[in-house]
Design a protein around this motif. Structure first.
Motif, PDB file in Angstrom:
ATOM      1  N   ASP B 145       0.809  -1.225   0.000  1.00 40.62           N
ATOM      2  CA  ASP B 145       0.000   0.000   0.000  1.00 40.62           C
ATOM      3  C   ASP B 145       0.838   1.270   0.000  1.00 40.62           C
ATOM      4  O   ASP B 145       0.355   2.340   0.359  1.00 40.62           O
ATOM      5  N   LYS B 148      -0.565   4.512  -1.184  1.00 40.66           N
ATOM      6  CA  LYS B 148      -1.454   5.306  -0.322  1.00 40.66           C
ATOM      7  C   LYS B 148      -0.624   6.281   0.518  1.00 40.66           C
ATOM      8  O   LYS B 148      -1.028   7.413   0.752  1.00 40.66           O
ATOM      9  N   ARG B 174      -9.569   2.198  -2.971  1.00 44.59           N
ATOM     10  CA  ARG B 174      -9.170   2.225  -4.386  1.00 44.59           C
ATOM     11  C   ARG B 174     -10.264   2.786  -5.286  1.00 44.59           C
ATOM     12  O   ARG B 174      -9.981   3.447  -6.270  1.00 44.59           O
ATOM     13  N   GLU B 177      -9.968   6.521  -4.796  1.00 41.61           N
ATOM     14  CA  GLU B 177      -8.774   7.031  -5.489  1.00 41.61           C
ATOM     15  C   GLU B 177      -9.035   7.170  -6.985  1.00 41.61           C
ATOM     16  O   GLU B 177      -8.677   8.174  -7.608  1.00 41.61           O
ATOM     17  N   GLN B 178      -9.650   6.131  -7.526  1.00 39.93           N
ATOM     18  CA  GLN B 178      -9.949   6.139  -8.949  1.00 39.93           C
ATOM     19  C   GLN B 178     -10.829   7.343  -9.290  1.00 39.93           C
ATOM     20  O   GLN B 178     -10.618   8.028 -10.272  1.00 39.93           O
ATOM     21  N   TYR B 183      -6.235   7.497 -10.484  1.00 36.48           N
ATOM     22  CA  TYR B 183      -5.278   6.399 -10.377  1.00 36.48           C
ATOM     23  C   TYR B 183      -5.458   5.729  -9.034  1.00 36.48           C
ATOM     24  O   TYR B 183      -5.922   6.350  -8.087  1.00 36.48           O
ATOM     25  N   THR B 184      -5.041   4.478  -8.928  1.00 38.24           N
ATOM     26  CA  THR B 184      -5.151   3.824  -7.626  1.00 38.24           C
ATOM     27  C   THR B 184      -3.780   3.748  -6.963  1.00 38.24           C
ATOM     28  O   THR B 184      -2.747   3.938  -7.609  1.00 38.24           O
ATOM     29  N   HIS B 185      -3.808   3.435  -5.661  1.00 36.77           N
ATOM     30  CA  HIS B 185      -2.538   3.333  -4.926  1.00 36.77           C
ATOM     31  C   HIS B 185      -1.636   2.256  -5.519  1.00 36.77           C
ATOM     32  O   HIS B 185      -0.418   2.313  -5.375  1.00 36.77           O
ATOM     33  N   HIS B 210      -4.493  -6.231  -6.280  1.00 30.54           N
ATOM     34  CA  HIS B 210      -5.946  -6.358  -6.318  1.00 30.54           C
ATOM     35  C   HIS B 210      -6.429  -7.188  -7.510  1.00 30.54           C
ATOM     36  O   HIS B 210      -7.593  -7.564  -7.561  1.00 30.54           O
TER      37      HIS B 210
END
Lengths: 113, 285
Positions: B145, B148, B174, B177-178, B183-185, B210
């Protein structure tokens, strides 16, 4: 005291009898006032029906012991966390296993002198 | 809500502190087949803090060696090059971020506990499956992570938007974030890892914890970290940014071949090891 189907119970109702899961650990003690959260929790444990008190109000002396309170807190917290994934049978197994591991620790802490 | 420019995120990553030079040197050395235990020992003993920390860790109950290890060479011989590299990487990464931690209102410690819980989980699952690179799994879990943390520390405004989104919509980090960053972590963590020249396997796990199938040759490792993440949350170890459990990836569960009756045993082991090790990792001399 009446037996009520899990789909018929509503927040605010008072449990007349304690509710256990299949592993015999306490989910909610007798006297607990049902909330939306706790009803969801009972459903996620596959409870079908519960005993509900008539119209009588909650009495003061129905405080559960700290042990069963924290055990049901664990169950409730897990049920909440797993709410979106409980359709997956593997996730349900993980939830139950975690619950046993965590409850055992609570038990040990209480048993220590 | 406007999405954050990827360039801005990368820009922030460019500003990130680098790992201590000793750790980078050690990584190079470990990758060099010609290097010896003595070469490695020389570099580590040049750094007193690392030396003390390494000895403390190898003598902790985490490793459970019956005898006391008092020299770095002894530690290297017992644990092997990769394990030493990973140990030092672990504690150094922790340092890099904990220096900035006080600025953040977010519960940093709980966040690290989640990472550490996932690391221990990956190690325990790896042991259970007789995976041969347990240390690698531990590090992958610890760093899974890291994206994050990057957002938390270097894009604090966006981070609070993300956490607000999580609270309002009762959703996974996530997803938030998206929505907020675009974008995701996982993607951000992979970018940081590339900058740090982390090994390809680790990058792949960071980027795909994920969706393990996308990790190609490393999908087994990604699947282990994926499950460890779920287990850490189930055991209430730390806080990953949301109060939810990510769905179990069907592909991951299939390749792991873990039978449900074993889950409780793994969870039990994980909880025990976490309690043992958390004292050592969070300890700062």
């Amino acid at each position: 005291m009446v037996s009520a189907d899990i789909d018929k119970i509503k927040p605010g109702m008072i449990l007349a009898k304690a509710v256990y899961n299949r592993q015999d650990s306490l989910l909610l003690d007798a006297g607990a006032k049902l909330t939306e959260k706790s009803i969801r929790m009972l459903k996620s444990w596959g409870v079908r029906s519960v005993w509900i008190q008539g119209q009588s109000p909650v009495t003061e002396n129905q405080k559960s012991s700290s042990k069963s309170a924290s055990a049901s807190e664990i169950e409730m917290g897990l049920a909440e966390k797993f709410a979106d994934v409980r359709d997956d049978p593997v996730m349900l197994e993980i939830m139950r296993a975690a619950s046993r591991v965590l409850s055992k620790r609570v038990q040990e802490q209480v048993d220590e002198p | 809500m406007s999405k954050v420019d990827l360039n801005r995120i990368i820009g922030k990553i460019e500003d990130l502190p680098t790992l201590p030079r000793t750790v980078l040197k050690i990584t190079e050395l470990v990758n060099d087949p010609k290097s010896s235990a003595r070469d490695l020992s020389r570099i580590i003993t040049d750094d007193q803090v690392l030396t003390a920390r390494l000895l403390k860790l190898v003598n902790s109950s985490f490793y459970g060696f019956p005898q006391r290890i008092s020299t770095i060479t002894g530690a290297i011989v017992l644990l092997g090059f990769d394990a030493i590299r990973n140990l030092l990487l672990t504690t150094s990464v922790y340092d890099v971020f904990s220096n900035h931690a006080r600025k953040s209102k977010f519960n940093q410690e709980k966040f690290w506990d989640h990472s550490l819980g996932c690391a221990v989980g990956a190690k325990v699952i790896g042991n259970f499956m007789r995976h041969d690179k347990i240390e690698e799994l531990f590090v992958a879990g610890l760093l899974h992570d890291i994206g994050k943390i990057v957002v938390m520390m270097y894009l604090p405004k966006e981070f609070s938007k993300v956490t607000r989104y999580v609270r309002r919509n009762d959703t996974l980090m996530r997803a938030a974030e998206q929505e907020v960053l675009g974008y995701t972590h996982a993607e951000i963590g992979k970018m940081l890892g590339e900058r740090w020249n982390l090994p390809p396997k680790l990058l792949s796990v960071l980027g795909h914890h994920h969706n393990p199938a996308a990790a190609g040759p490393y999908s087994m490792e990604a699947a282990i970290v994926h499950l460890a993440d779920i287990f850490a949350r189930a055991l209430n170890i730390g806080f990953g940014g949301d109060e939810k459990i990510p769905p179990l990836d069907g592909f991951a569960w299939e390749i792991l071949k873990i039978k449900t009756p074993s889950v409780e045993h793994i969870l039990e082991e994980m909880k025990k090891e976490f309690d043992d090790i958390s004292m050592f990792i969070t300890y700062t001399p």
